[in-house]
Write an enzyme that holds these catalytic residues in place. Structure first.
Site, PDB file in Angstrom:
ATOM      1  N   GLU A 218      -0.313 -53.516  -1.841  1.00  0.00           N
ATOM      2  CA  GLU A 218       0.659 -53.048  -0.856  1.00  0.00           C
ATOM      3  C   GLU A 218       0.551 -51.562  -0.490  1.00  0.00           C
ATOM      4  OE1 GLU A 218       2.976 -54.788   0.705  1.00  0.00           O
ATOM      5  OE2 GLU A 218       4.559 -53.378   1.254  1.00  0.00           O
TER       6      GLU A 218
ATOM      7  N   GLN B 186       0.808 -59.029   3.981  1.00  0.00           N
ATOM      8  CA  GLN B 186       0.618 -59.547   2.614  1.00  0.00           C
ATOM      9  C   GLN B 186       0.337 -61.049   2.649  1.00  0.00           C
ATOM     10  OE1 GLN B 186       0.142 -58.585  -0.340  1.00  0.00           O
ATOM     11  NE2 GLN B 186       1.014 -56.560  -0.636  1.00  0.00           N
TER      12      GLN B 186
ATOM     13  N   CYS C  37      10.150 -44.866   5.868  1.00  0.00           N
ATOM     14  CA  CYS C  37      10.669 -43.684   5.162  1.00  0.00           C
ATOM     15  C   CYS C  37      11.607 -42.880   6.060  1.00  0.00           C
ATOM     16  CB  CYS C  37       9.521 -42.809   4.663  1.00  0.00           C
ATOM     17  SG  CYS C  37       8.598 -43.590   3.321  1.00  0.00           S
TER      18      CYS C  37
ATOM     19  N   ASP D 285       1.840 -54.024  -5.968  1.00  0.00           N
ATOM     20  CA  ASP D 285       2.333 -52.839  -5.267  1.00  0.00           C
ATOM     21  C   ASP D 285       2.211 -51.665  -6.229  1.00  0.00           C
ATOM     22  OD1 ASP D 285       3.727 -50.775  -4.067  1.00  0.00           O
ATOM     23  OD2 ASP D 285       5.392 -52.025  -3.401  1.00  0.00           O
TER      24      ASP D 285
ATOM     25  N   HIS E 260       4.707 -42.992  -4.898  1.00  0.00           N
ATOM     26  CA  HIS E 260       4.808 -44.192  -5.742  1.00  0.00           C
ATOM     27  C   HIS E 260       5.166 -43.904  -7.200  1.00  0.00           C
ATOM     28  CE1 HIS E 260       4.306 -48.457  -6.432  1.00  0.00           C
ATOM     29  NE2 HIS E 260       3.767 -48.130  -7.591  1.00  0.00           N
TER      30      HIS E 260
ATOM     31  N   SER F  96       9.457 -56.585 -10.710  1.00  0.00           N
ATOM     32  CA  SER F  96       9.512 -55.409  -9.858  1.00  0.00           C
ATOM     33  C   SER F  96       8.383 -54.467 -10.275  1.00  0.00           C
ATOM     34  CB  SER F  96      10.860 -54.720 -10.005  1.00  0.00           C
ATOM     35  OG  SER F  96      11.129 -53.965  -8.863  1.00  0.00           O
TER      36      SER F  96
ATOM     37  N   SER G 206      14.005 -50.133  -8.914  1.00  0.00           N
ATOM     38  CA  SER G 206      14.032 -50.595  -7.522  1.00  0.00           C
ATOM     39  C   SER G 206      14.599 -51.997  -7.310  1.00  0.00           C
ATOM     40  CB  SER G 206      12.618 -50.530  -6.929  1.00  0.00           C
ATOM     41  OG  SER G 206      11.757 -51.408  -7.619  1.00  0.00           O
TER      42      SER G 206
ATOM     43  N   SER H 294       5.008 -55.316   7.046  1.00  0.00           N
ATOM     44  CA  SER H 294       4.203 -55.150   5.820  1.00  0.00           C
ATOM     45  C   SER H 294       3.931 -56.488   5.157  1.00  0.00           C
ATOM     46  CB  SER H 294       4.956 -54.280   4.808  1.00  0.00           C
ATOM     47  OG  SER H 294       5.249 -53.049   5.375  1.00  0.00           O
TER      48      SER H 294
ATOM     49  N   ASP I 124       5.588 -49.011   7.971  1.00  0.00           N
ATOM     50  CA  ASP I 124       6.379 -48.963   6.730  1.00  0.00           C
ATOM     51  C   ASP I 124       6.401 -47.534   6.169  1.00  0.00           C
ATOM     52  OD1 ASP I 124       6.380 -48.819   3.809  1.00  0.00           O
ATOM     53  OD2 ASP I 124       6.139 -50.975   3.681  1.00  0.00           O
ATOM     54  N   ASN I 125       5.206 -46.975   5.922  1.00  0.00           N
ATOM     55  CA  ASN I 125       5.146 -45.655   5.298  1.00  0.00           C
ATOM     56  C   ASN I 125       5.833 -44.607   6.178  1.00  0.00           C
ATOM     57  OD1 ASN I 125       3.258 -47.437   4.224  1.00  0.00           O
ATOM     58  ND2 ASN I 125       1.873 -45.818   3.551  1.00  0.00           N
TER      59      ASN I 125
ATOM     60  N   HIS J  42      13.260 -49.653   2.461  1.00  0.00           N
ATOM     61  CA  HIS J  42      13.152 -49.737   3.915  1.00  0.00           C
ATOM     62  C   HIS J  42      13.952 -50.917   4.469  1.00  0.00           C
ATOM     63  CE1 HIS J  42      10.087 -46.907   3.210  1.00  0.00           C
ATOM     64  NE2 HIS J  42       9.017 -47.627   3.424  1.00  0.00           N
TER      65      HIS J  42
ATOM     66  N   HIS K 255       8.652 -54.319  -5.775  1.00  0.00           N
ATOM     67  CA  HIS K 255      10.110 -54.072  -5.773  1.00  0.00           C
ATOM     68  C   HIS K 255      10.920 -55.335  -5.443  1.00  0.00           C
ATOM     69  CE1 HIS K 255       8.741 -49.920  -5.666  1.00  0.00           C
ATOM     70  NE2 HIS K 255       8.075 -50.172  -4.552  1.00  0.00           N
TER      71      HIS K 255
ATOM     72  N   LYS L   5       0.965 -51.823   8.685  1.00  0.00           N
ATOM     73  CA  LYS L   5       1.622 -51.481   7.420  1.00  0.00           C
ATOM     74  C   LYS L   5       1.805 -49.966   7.352  1.00  0.00           C
ATOM     75  CE  LYS L   5       2.683 -50.815   3.049  1.00  0.00           C
ATOM     76  NZ  LYS L   5       2.861 -49.477   2.484  1.00  0.00           N
TER      77      LYS L   5
ATOM     78  N   ASN M 268      -2.236 -51.971   2.626  1.00  0.00           N
ATOM     79  CA  ASN M 268      -1.677 -50.688   3.076  1.00  0.00           C
ATOM     80  C   ASN M 268      -2.326 -50.202   4.365  1.00  0.00           C
ATOM     81  OD1 ASN M 268      -0.014 -48.187   2.507  1.00  0.00           O
ATOM     82  ND2 ASN M 268      -2.072 -47.310   2.652  1.00  0.00           N
TER      83      ASN M 268
HETATM   84  P1  NAI Z   1      -1.267 -40.177   2.498  1.00  0.00           P
HETATM   85  O1  NAI Z   1      -2.545 -40.032   1.782  1.00  0.00           O
HETATM   86  O2  NAI Z   1      -1.227 -40.591   3.936  1.00  0.00           O
HETATM   87  O3  NAI Z   1      -0.426 -38.810   2.397  1.00  0.00           O
HETATM   88  C1  NAI Z   1      -0.339 -37.985   1.281  1.00  0.00           C
HETATM   89  C2  NAI Z   1      -0.514 -36.554   1.766  1.00  0.00           C
HETATM   90  O4  NAI Z   1      -0.208 -35.656   0.693  1.00  0.00           O
HETATM   91  C3  NAI Z   1      -1.930 -36.245   2.226  1.00  0.00           C
HETATM   92  O5  NAI Z   1      -1.932 -35.793   3.556  1.00  0.00           O
HETATM   93  C4  NAI Z   1      -2.415 -35.179   1.252  1.00  0.00           C
HETATM   94  O6  NAI Z   1      -3.285 -34.244   1.856  1.00  0.00           O
HETATM   95  C5  NAI Z   1      -1.113 -34.553   0.805  1.00  0.00           C
HETATM   96  N1  NAI Z   1      -1.178 -33.873  -0.505  1.00  0.00           N
HETATM   97  C6  NAI Z   1      -1.882 -34.205  -1.606  1.00  0.00           C
HETATM   98  N2  NAI Z   1      -1.656 -33.335  -2.597  1.00  0.00           N
HETATM   99  C7  NAI Z   1      -0.791 -32.422  -2.110  1.00  0.00           C
HETATM  100  C8  NAI Z   1      -0.166 -31.271  -2.668  1.00  0.00           C
HETATM  101  N3  NAI Z   1      -0.410 -30.871  -3.910  1.00  0.00           N
HETATM  102  N4  NAI Z   1       0.683 -30.570  -1.890  1.00  0.00           N
HETATM  103  C9  NAI Z   1       0.940 -30.947  -0.600  1.00  0.00           C
HETATM  104  N5  NAI Z   1       0.378 -32.025  -0.035  1.00  0.00           N
HETATM  105  C10 NAI Z   1      -0.473 -32.754  -0.778  1.00  0.00           C
HETATM  106  O7  NAI Z   1      -0.396 -41.210   1.615  1.00  0.00           O
HETATM  107  P2  NAI Z   1       0.940 -41.953   2.097  1.00  0.00           P
HETATM  108  O8  NAI Z   1       0.603 -43.260   2.667  1.00  0.00           O
HETATM  109  O9  NAI Z   1       1.760 -41.011   2.854  1.00  0.00           O
HETATM  110  O10 NAI Z   1       1.611 -42.267   0.667  1.00  0.00           O
HETATM  111  C11 NAI Z   1       2.099 -41.230  -0.164  1.00  0.00           C
HETATM  112  C12 NAI Z   1       2.721 -41.849  -1.421  1.00  0.00           C
HETATM  113  O11 NAI Z   1       3.876 -42.613  -1.048  1.00  0.00           O
HETATM  114  C13 NAI Z   1       1.826 -42.832  -2.159  1.00  0.00           C
HETATM  115  O12 NAI Z   1       2.077 -42.717  -3.549  1.00  0.00           O
HETATM  116  C14 NAI Z   1       2.284 -44.186  -1.659  1.00  0.00           C
HETATM  117  O13 NAI Z   1       1.939 -45.230  -2.543  1.00  0.00           O
HETATM  118  C15 NAI Z   1       3.769 -43.959  -1.562  1.00  0.00           C
HETATM  119  N6  NAI Z   1       4.538 -44.807  -0.642  1.00  0.00           N
HETATM  120  C16 NAI Z   1       5.883 -44.872  -0.880  1.00  0.00           C
HETATM  121  C17 NAI Z   1       6.698 -45.624  -0.065  1.00  0.00           C
HETATM  122  C18 NAI Z   1       8.157 -45.709  -0.352  1.00  0.00           C
HETATM  123  O14 NAI Z   1       8.843 -46.530   0.263  1.00  0.00           O
HETATM  124  N7  NAI Z   1       8.704 -44.916  -1.227  1.00  0.00           N
HETATM  125  C19 NAI Z   1       6.166 -46.362   1.088  1.00  0.00           C
HETATM  126  C20 NAI Z   1       4.744 -46.201   1.273  1.00  0.00           C
HETATM  127  C21 NAI Z   1       3.976 -45.444   0.435  1.00  0.00           C
END
Ligand code: NAI
Length: 464
Positions: free
Chosen positions: A190, A397, A229, A129, A335, A76, A81, A393, A224-225, A385, A53, A220, A215
């Protein structure tokens, strides 16, 4: 000579530069790394293709990598983003950057291609990322090797554009993908979704170089996550809709790190938050954090706000959206955009309210508000963020890039995480900025709990 950047408006550079100056004061980790490594320049010779991003915080990361000696080209990792003033400031500073907020999918993959176009011919490091830059090269090299079945039936618009770009590059420069792949010393990744792709590749024997999973540094994903958020989710919903959050019922799908931050964000704004989960451990955590744990089907007709945080596909489906009450808000902070079945909505009536906000009419006549066409809304509808958490984070990197670049041969192809000392170092670099004082163990105490006075303070299996 053709311009080596594509940005919306170079005239935004001065504004970008002013915001960069503010961000630097909030990114103590990156600034400390500039101080520590600015003279020794450990990244000298590194040609980093960056796909992340293109925000103000990323601009501070880019300028840190350059200060440490790297040559950098940037795009990006999401079509919505980019912050155009950040991209302009970076372009004006002479770093090739290819990023425009609202670029098309064709442009997205063309820009991804441009980050590999170093004057020397190839990149030798990737900073990724979500894994798209890595995917582009590895998929391209496989197609180049004759595995044409890979491109037989692209299933999404995204894939069609990716394969068109691969074909275009192959026609222009035979052997290009293989040369790029063979020049790559390593990749640092990332996010959760990109890391998952790397482990999958490695399991299938398709990862030809080492990768560092940034990650899963504690500083991180547990910051960050989660805390990122916590601040940026509600920011995105507010900027998009100006809706009153207090009193509304919000459903958060997923209670991993992003889900925990997202639920806290909505609760902090006064919403009544419910959580859905598939993992009993995370479900129990949500319940004990005081959220009602339920299933989407039970809430779909009554809740006001629906947010996906799972990194999974098809979590909110067409049948759910058709049952939602009029003007329910639907958004994703994971993501990729396939958490919500946006493709299935394309034949419905869309009314664009403003950039990244659409009202979509269901056959029943009720409408939903869809944020960022299902792409991650904190970066599509707001600015992602805050700098401080991104400093943690991005310090990981930078350390990961140094680790892979300066230790060729020490890492076989595979996926690694940074040593705990470096994780603790990143945390340390951020304490002073917020006025936190760290207690120092005495020798007897350190011996008693079996650690050294300087750390690491926890065993590898500790979960924080
Ligand atoms: P995580 O693996 O810690 O959490 C995902 C959770 O979703 C898990 O606990 C899993 O059991 C649950 N899950 C899976 N399928 C499901 C369903 N059908 N219904 C309900 N729950 C379900 O992963 P994390 O780190 O929380 O990341 C989640 C996503 O967010 C990833 O795609 C990651 O790349 C992205 N992300 C986005 C950020 C942003 O700023 N927008 C920042 C960091 C990560």
């Amino acid at each position: 000579m053709p311009l080596d950047h594509i940005v919306k408006d170079l005239g935004l550079a001065a504004f970008g530069r002013k915001e960069l100056a503010i961000a630097e004061t909030e990114m103590p980790g990156l600034m400390a790394l500039r101080e520590e490594f600015g003279t020794s320049k450990p990244l000298e010779g590194a040609r980093i293709a960056g796909s992340l991003h293109m925000t103000i915080q990323t601009a501070v990361l880019i300028e840190t990598l350059v200060k440490l000696g790297a040559e950098v080209r940037w795009a990006s990792c999401n079509i919505f983003s980019t912050q155009d003033h950040a991209a302009a400031a970076i372009a004006e500073a002479g770093v090739p950057v290819f990023a425009v907020k609202g670029e098309t999918l064709e442009e997205y993959w063309a820009y991804t291609d441009r980050i590999f176009q170093f004057p020397e011919g190839t990149c030798n490091m990737i900073l990724d990322d979500g894994g798209d830059a890595t995917l582009y090269i590895l998929l391209g090299a496989r197609v180049e090797a004759g595995e044409t079945d890979l491109i037989a039936v692209p299933t999404s618009d995204e894939e069609v554009c990716l394969f068109n770009q691969i074909r275009k590059r192959l026609a222009q420069s035979p052997g290009w993908f293989t040369a790029q792949r063979d020049a790559i010393r390593g990749v640092t990744e990332e996010t959760t979704t990109g890391v998952k792709r790397l482990y999958d590749l490695h399991k299938k024997g398709l990862l030809p170089f080492p990768a560092i999973n940034v990650n899963d540094s504690v500083t991180k994903s547990k910051f960050d996550n989660k805390y990122g958020c916590k601040e940026s989710l509600v920011d995105g919903i507010r900027r998009a809709t100006d809706t009153m959050m207090a009193g509304k019922v919000a459903v958060v799908c997923g209670y991993g790190d992003v889900g925990k931050g997202s639920a806290a964000s909505l609760r902090g704004a006064g919403a009544r938050v419910k959580v859905t989960e598939v993992d009993p451990i995370c479900a129990l955590q949500a319940a004990m954090d005081g959220y009602e744990v339920t299933i989407l089907e039970d809430e779909v007709t009554t809740a006001d706000i629906f947010i996906t945080t799972t990194g999974n596909r098809d979590v909110i489906r067409l049948e759910h959206m058709r049952q939602m009450k009029d003007m329910a808000i639907v958004g994703n902070i994971g993501h990729f955009d396939n958490e919500i079945q946006v493709a299935a909505l394309r034949n419905h009536k869309w009314t664009n309210i403003k950039d990244q906000v659409d009202m979509i009419e269901m056959p029943s006549g009720s409408r939903i508000i869809l944020l960022s066409e299902g792409r991650l809304l904190n970066l599509g509808n707001a600015t992602g963020h805050p700098s401080f958490v991104m400093s943690a984070s991005f310090s990981n990197q930078v350390l990961a890039q140094i680790e892979l670049w300066t230790k060729p041969g020490e890492y076989a192809p595979g996926v690694y995480i940074l040593p705990k000392q470096l994780d603790e170092k990143v945390a340390r670099l951020h304490l002073r900025r917020i006025g936190a004082k760290l207690t120092v163990l005495d020798r007897e105490q350190a011996d008693y709990i079996g650690v050294s006075v300087e750390g690491p303070f926890k065993p590898e299996h500790y979960r924080y």
